[in-house]
Enzyme design. Structure first.
Site, PDB file in Angstrom:
ATOM      1  N   TYR A  14     -56.323 -17.850 -18.357  1.00 27.92           N
ATOM      2  CA  TYR A  14     -55.679 -19.144 -18.562  1.00 27.92           C
ATOM      3  C   TYR A  14     -54.373 -19.042 -19.340  1.00 27.92           C
ATOM      4  O   TYR A  14     -53.724 -20.048 -19.604  1.00 27.92           O
ATOM      5  CB  TYR A  14     -56.624 -20.081 -19.327  1.00 27.92           C
ATOM      6  CG  TYR A  14     -57.938 -20.303 -18.632  1.00 27.92           C
ATOM      7  CD1 TYR A  14     -58.021 -21.102 -17.505  1.00 27.92           C
ATOM      8  CD2 TYR A  14     -59.103 -19.708 -19.110  1.00 27.92           C
ATOM      9  CE1 TYR A  14     -59.229 -21.311 -16.859  1.00 27.92           C
ATOM     10  CE2 TYR A  14     -60.318 -19.909 -18.471  1.00 27.92           C
ATOM     11  CZ  TYR A  14     -60.369 -20.711 -17.352  1.00 27.92           C
ATOM     12  OH  TYR A  14     -61.563 -20.913 -16.715  1.00 27.92           O
ATOM     13  N   HIS A  19     -52.278 -26.098 -18.567  1.00 27.45           N
ATOM     14  CA  HIS A  19     -53.252 -26.679 -19.494  1.00 27.45           C
ATOM     15  C   HIS A  19     -53.223 -25.964 -20.851  1.00 27.45           C
ATOM     16  O   HIS A  19     -53.778 -26.468 -21.820  1.00 27.45           O
ATOM     17  CB  HIS A  19     -54.647 -26.618 -18.877  1.00 27.45           C
ATOM     18  CG  HIS A  19     -55.502 -27.809 -19.145  1.00 27.45           C
ATOM     19  ND1 HIS A  19     -55.017 -29.041 -19.524  1.00 27.45           N
ATOM     20  CD2 HIS A  19     -56.848 -27.963 -19.074  1.00 27.45           C
ATOM     21  CE1 HIS A  19     -56.018 -29.883 -19.679  1.00 27.45           C
ATOM     22  NE2 HIS A  19     -57.140 -29.252 -19.415  1.00 27.45           N
ATOM     23  N   ASN A  66     -62.400 -28.784 -23.269  1.00 27.54           N
ATOM     24  CA  ASN A  66     -63.256 -29.964 -23.334  1.00 27.54           C
ATOM     25  C   ASN A  66     -64.133 -30.032 -24.578  1.00 27.54           C
ATOM     26  O   ASN A  66     -64.758 -31.058 -24.823  1.00 27.54           O
ATOM     27  CB  ASN A  66     -64.138 -30.053 -22.085  1.00 27.54           C
ATOM     28  CG  ASN A  66     -63.326 -30.217 -20.824  1.00 27.54           C
ATOM     29  OD1 ASN A  66     -62.101 -30.360 -20.864  1.00 27.54           O
ATOM     30  ND2 ASN A  66     -63.999 -30.188 -19.692  1.00 27.54           N
ATOM     31  N   ASN A 112     -59.481 -34.572 -21.797  1.00 28.87           N
ATOM     32  CA  ASN A 112     -60.819 -34.237 -22.293  1.00 28.87           C
ATOM     33  C   ASN A 112     -60.811 -33.541 -23.644  1.00 28.87           C
ATOM     34  O   ASN A 112     -61.740 -33.706 -24.435  1.00 28.87           O
ATOM     35  CB  ASN A 112     -61.580 -33.418 -21.257  1.00 28.87           C
ATOM     36  CG  ASN A 112     -61.980 -34.257 -20.062  1.00 28.87           C
ATOM     37  OD1 ASN A 112     -62.259 -35.447 -20.194  1.00 28.87           O
ATOM     38  ND2 ASN A 112     -61.988 -33.655 -18.893  1.00 28.87           N
TER      39      ASN A 112
END
Length: 185
Positions: A14, A19, A66, A112
């Site tokens: 990631y 994000h 999240n 989230n």
């Protein structure tokens, strides 16, 4: 004491995705200041530094986006930091790429990570540094946020990262949210 927390997802997979804008912003700030996240506790990578006489905790939760609230609330509770002294750096799909907006409080806007922080801090009254990543035009939300920026987008983000250094410095210096919103929004 202040907490600056950049949101993202842990792991190399990631690393440079949209994000992870919060992590990238935090890393840019730390690089500019010659600092590193050298502690692993509170479900995050963090460091505590003294900047211009102010104790500041820099945090990158390692809980996945999240569940970021777990890490943020653990460190805030341990060091007894009030929510008003917390600045969360997040991506925002409702703003153009590289656009910056400061918020002093409010709902999650569907993010989230922010939902989790509101739940675990028990309040919406914490500061946010929101950086636009734009809503996908021809892609699913998941595929959009989990892909890197292209070269043109990265230039806009680099400008946002540079501006974020000034915003974080102003926050650490005790500038209130109204000042930050007037100056940077």
């Amino acid at each position: 004491m202040k907490i600056i927390a950049g949101l993202g997802n842990p792991g190399q997979k990631y690393d440079k995705t949209k994000h992870n804008t919060g992590f990238m912003t935090m890393d840019h700030y730390l690089d500019k200041k010659g600092l590193t996240l050298n502690k692993d506790k509170f479900e995050g990578h963090w460091t505590k530094e003294k900047i211009n006489g102010e104790d500041v905790i820099f945090l990158e939760p390692q809980t996945y986006m999240n569940e970021s609230g777990r890490s943020v609330s653990q460190i805030a509770n341990f060091f007894k930091v009030a929510p008003e002294d917390v600045l969360i750096i997040q991506d925002d799909m409702d703003m153009p790429i590289g656009k910056i907006r400061i918020r002093a409080n409010g709902k999650s806007g569907g993010h989230n990570g922010i939902k989790s922080i509101i739940r675990d801090l028990g309040t919406e009254k914490f500061n946010r540094l929101k950086i636009g990543i734009r809503h996908p035009k021809n892609a699913t939300v998941v595929s959009w946020v989990l892909t890197p920026f292209n070269d043109e987008q990265q230039k806009l983000m680099d400008d946002a990262f540079d501006t974020s250094v000034d915003i974080i410095d102003d926050f650490i210096a005790g500038r209130d949210s109204q000042y930050l919103m007037n100056k940077y929004n």
